[in-house]
Design a protein around this motif. Structure first.
Motif, PDB file in Angstrom:
ATOM      1  N   LYS A   1       0.826  -1.216   0.000  1.00  0.00           N
ATOM      2  CA  LYS A   1       0.000   0.000   0.000  1.00  0.00           C
ATOM      3  C   LYS A   1       0.861   1.268   0.000  1.00  0.00           C
ATOM      4  O   LYS A   1       0.650   2.175  -0.815  1.00  0.00           O
ATOM      5  N   THR A   2       1.848   1.302   0.905  1.00  0.00           N
ATOM      6  CA  THR A   2       2.706   2.490   0.972  1.00  0.00           C
ATOM      7  C   THR A   2       3.513   2.650  -0.306  1.00  0.00           C
ATOM      8  O   THR A   2       3.679   3.762  -0.824  1.00  0.00           O
ATOM      9  N   THR A   3       3.984   1.542  -0.854  1.00  0.00           N
ATOM     10  CA  THR A   3       4.727   1.611  -2.120  1.00  0.00           C
ATOM     11  C   THR A   3       3.832   2.195  -3.214  1.00  0.00           C
ATOM     12  O   THR A   3       4.279   2.998  -4.037  1.00  0.00           O
TER      13      THR A   3
ATOM     14  N   PHE B   1       2.729  10.917   5.088  1.00  0.00           N
ATOM     15  CA  PHE B   1       3.605   9.759   5.215  1.00  0.00           C
ATOM     16  C   PHE B   1       3.153   8.879   6.378  1.00  0.00           C
ATOM     17  O   PHE B   1       2.642   9.367   7.383  1.00  0.00           O
ATOM     18  N   GLN B   2       3.346   7.560   6.199  1.00  0.00           N
ATOM     19  CA  GLN B   2       2.931   6.630   7.245  1.00  0.00           C
ATOM     20  C   GLN B   2       3.658   6.937   8.554  1.00  0.00           C
ATOM     21  O   GLN B   2       3.051   7.035   9.605  1.00  0.00           O
ATOM     22  N   ILE B   3       4.991   7.084   8.429  1.00  0.00           N
ATOM     23  CA  ILE B   3       5.756   7.565   9.588  1.00  0.00           C
ATOM     24  C   ILE B   3       5.824   9.069   9.433  1.00  0.00           C
ATOM     25  O   ILE B   3       6.428   9.566   8.490  1.00  0.00           O
TER      26      ILE B   3
ATOM     27  N   LEU C   1      -3.724   9.823   2.127  1.00  0.00           N
ATOM     28  CA  LEU C   1      -3.441   9.763   3.559  1.00  0.00           C
ATOM     29  C   LEU C   1      -2.993   8.355   3.926  1.00  0.00           C
ATOM     30  O   LEU C   1      -3.720   7.388   3.712  1.00  0.00           O
ATOM     31  N   ASP C   2      -1.781   8.259   4.474  1.00  0.00           N
ATOM     32  CA  ASP C   2      -1.247   6.943   4.839  1.00  0.00           C
ATOM     33  C   ASP C   2      -1.475   6.694   6.331  1.00  0.00           C
ATOM     34  O   ASP C   2      -0.776   7.264   7.166  1.00  0.00           O
ATOM     35  N   GLU C   3      -2.445   5.874   6.624  1.00  0.00           N
ATOM     36  CA  GLU C   3      -2.834   5.538   7.991  1.00  0.00           C
ATOM     37  C   GLU C   3      -3.035   6.779   8.864  1.00  0.00           C
ATOM     38  O   GLU C   3      -2.355   6.969   9.873  1.00  0.00           O
ATOM     39  N   PRO C   4      -4.004   7.600   8.486  1.00  0.00           N
ATOM     40  CA  PRO C   4      -4.182   8.874   9.199  1.00  0.00           C
ATOM     41  C   PRO C   4      -4.663   8.722  10.642  1.00  0.00           C
ATOM     42  O   PRO C   4      -4.465   9.624  11.443  1.00  0.00           O
TER      43      PRO C   4
END
Ligand code: ADP
Ligand code: MG
Lengths: 252, 305
Positions: free
Chosen positions: A42-44, A83-85, A174-177
């Motif tokens: 997913k992040t990729t 970003f996720q992080i 949005l990555d894991e908001p």
């Protein structure tokens, strides 16, 4: 009309097929949820769409081929990602983080700093006002003058979303908001996302929390091992046995 | 008493003159490293380009003021030329390429005698208002001029780094993925920073040439770049005020230790090494007890994380 369409996208890291022939299309003014287990790609996928990684395949955003563009150009087309992080700029204050974001600021051009100081000041005032409103919405206005390095993980997550909102993008990734955000605020943010969607903004949201994502999404894509396994309305996805198995499998 | 003042005043003037030149030279590097995070180990190259261009333009008939402008512009232009192929490199590669650039330039200055007179250096060029100012007051005049220039550079830089433009630089310094994701052309900003920093070094080069009224390639050894690094680390990275104070402290130290020579059992050569050892120790102590430098902000320490 589709604001974003991705065709047969691939990204391999050595032997790892992080994204392996994915196609998705997102209609303007909708929320698309992107779910899948850890390592699904997913992040990729986000990195490819936002230009931070180069892959193979075709990406069209607002009718423009964006798969060869650099991240800042894609952002200028109206797409902003988180970003996720969370990547808070820890050595700047929270409000500086927000004020950095808006595009076409006169004061970002050296000659305007000298030749049009009044225009620059006026714009700064407007941007500062806007950043106050957004900070207030995210309930972190008391932190405006703190260095962002002093924030907790969840607060950094909020800061990143708040910063992205400053741009008024046409599409947000949005990555894991909601990771690390308290449930009350998470609900408030969900409501806000739906409001923005009703005003025409488009969202692609990665989220682990299935109830939360099914509530805000118009459609959901389920990824596993780099491939799109299922796509449909939240109710459909919830009924899919294979999706449930991957998610529930680990938990028994 | 009077005699004492008579020797002390010129001495202080000299220290302040050198300090102001180093301060401007280091302010250029501080914009690049302190505010943008660019590791430039070849900053002295632009000091050389500024000095040689100014002097050579003037000797071929251009008015002095225009020659200085040419020196500044050409230094900025070379900053652009150096930046285009290198600013996309990783930081450590950039450090190597820039130091290489400054050494190659120095060898060109040494060997292309038809252009630069090589190791013999250039002297006998014009200095600002040299026909108007009486010789015995010339350094005082130069000091006032240089302090005015320093003030202008300082105020301009302060204005720039506090503007939205400076905000973008600081975001690049910390994590360029963020400004990229927000639509800022990171490469272009880094290029601007390098160009302006180099142009400022070019100005310092012209000032240096006027002060010592003689230039040769060995004036521009890599050690000068590291003097500027010492100055900005001492004063506090990303603090323009700190850089100026750092330059004053550093130059005073270098100058004062030239006298302690008499009290220590060293040859001049050994003394030079001894001074560097002392500076090294002082910097280490500073890093241990006040790593952000004299005026730097702890929260903005460029080396942390
Ligand atoms: N830069 C990288 N280098 C090597 N492998 C990577 C890199 N980024 C991601 N991967 C691998 O690609 C796969 C997908 O990762 P990711 O996209 O982060 O998954 P998700 O976000 O769905 O958890 C994982 O197996 C991960 O280890
Ligand atoms: Mg992920």
């Amino acid at each position: 009309m589709d604001i974003l369409s991705v065709k047969d996208l691939k990204k391999h890291f050595g032997g790892v097929k992080a994204v392996d022939g994915c196609s998705i299309a997102i209609e303007t003014g909708t929320v698309m949820g992107l779910i899948g287990p850890n390592g699904a790609g997913k992040t990729t996928m986000f990195n490819l769409i936002s230009g931070f990684e180069r892959g193979v395949g075709e990406i069209m955003f607002k009718g423009i081929r964006t798969d060869k563009l650099s991240p800042f150009k894609i952002a200028r087309c109206g797409m902003v990602r988180t970003f996720q992080i969370p990547r808070a700029l820890t050595k700047m204050t929270v409000s500086e983080n927000l004020m950095l974001a808006p595009k076409t600021q006169a004061g970002e051009r050296i000659w305007d700093v000298w030749l049009r100081p009044r225009r620059v000041r006026e714009q700064e005032r407007q941007i500062r006002e806007k950043s106050r409103d957004i900070l207030e919405f995210f309930e972190i206005s008391h932190l405006g003058d703190e260095y962002a390095g002093a924030l907790s993980g969840g607060q950094k997550k909020l800061l990143e979303m708040a910063r992205a909102m400053m741009i008024d993008p046409s599409m947000m990734l949005l990555d894991e908001p909601f990771a690390g955000v308290n449930p009350t605020l998470a609900r408030k943010i969900s409501r806000y996302i739906r409001e923005l969607r009703d005003d025409g903004m488009t969202f692609l949201v990665i989220e682990h929390d299935i109830p939360a994502i099914t509530k805000i999404s118009d459609r959901i894509v389920f990824m596993n091992e780099g491939k799109v396994m299922a796509e449909g309305e939240p109710a459909e996805i919830k009924r899919r046995r294979d999706v449930l198995e991957v998610y529930m499998g680990g938990e028994g | 008493m009077i005699e004492y003042v008579d020797t002390l005043l010129p001495y202080i003037t000299t220290i302040l003159l050198i300090s102001s030149i180093y301060a401007i030279f280091s302010l250029g590097l501080n914009l690049e490293w302190g505010f943008t995070g660019i590791i430039n180990f070849g900053h002295v190259a632009f000091l050389a380009i500024g000095a040689y261009t100014t002097v050579m333009f003037n000797m071929s008939g251009f008015p002095l003021f225009l020659s200085v402008i040419a020196g500044i512009v050409l230094s900025g232009f070379f900053g652009l030329l150096l930046g285009i192929p290198t600013l996309r490199l990783r930081e450590d590669y950039l450090a190597i390429v820039t130091i290489g650039f400054s050494e190659v330039l120095r060898f060109i200055l040494l060997n292309e005698q038809w252009l630069t007179r090589g190791p013999f250096g250039i002297h006998g060029f014009e200095r600002p208002l040299q026909d108007v100012i009486p010789y015995q007051h010339y350094n005082t005049f130069l000091l006032i001029l240089y302090l005015v220039i320093l003030a202008i550079i300082y105020l301009s830089l302060e204005r720039l780094v506090r503007s939205p433009w400076g905000r973008v630089l600081k975001s690049i310094r910390e994590d360029e993925a963020v400004p990229s994701a927000l639509g800022k052309n990171v490469f272009w900003y880094r290029l601007q920073s390098l160009m302006i920093g180099s142009a400022i070094a070019g100005l310092a080069g012209a000032m240096l040439a006027f002060y010592i009224s003689y230039i040769d390639p060995n004036t521009f050894k890599p050690i000068e770049t590291f003097h500027a690094w010492i100055i900005i680390i001492l004063g506090g990275t990303a603090s323009n005020k700190g850089t100026i104070v750092g330059a004053l402290v550093f130059c005073t130290f270098l100058s004062v230790t030239q006298f302690t020579n008499r009290f220590l059992p060293f040859t001049a050569h050994q003394m030079g090494a001894f001074r560097m050892i002392v500076i090294g120790l002082l910097l280490m102590l500073l890093m241990m007890y006040k790593p952000e430098g004299i005026f730097g902000k702890k929260e903005e320490l460029a080396l942390s994380d």
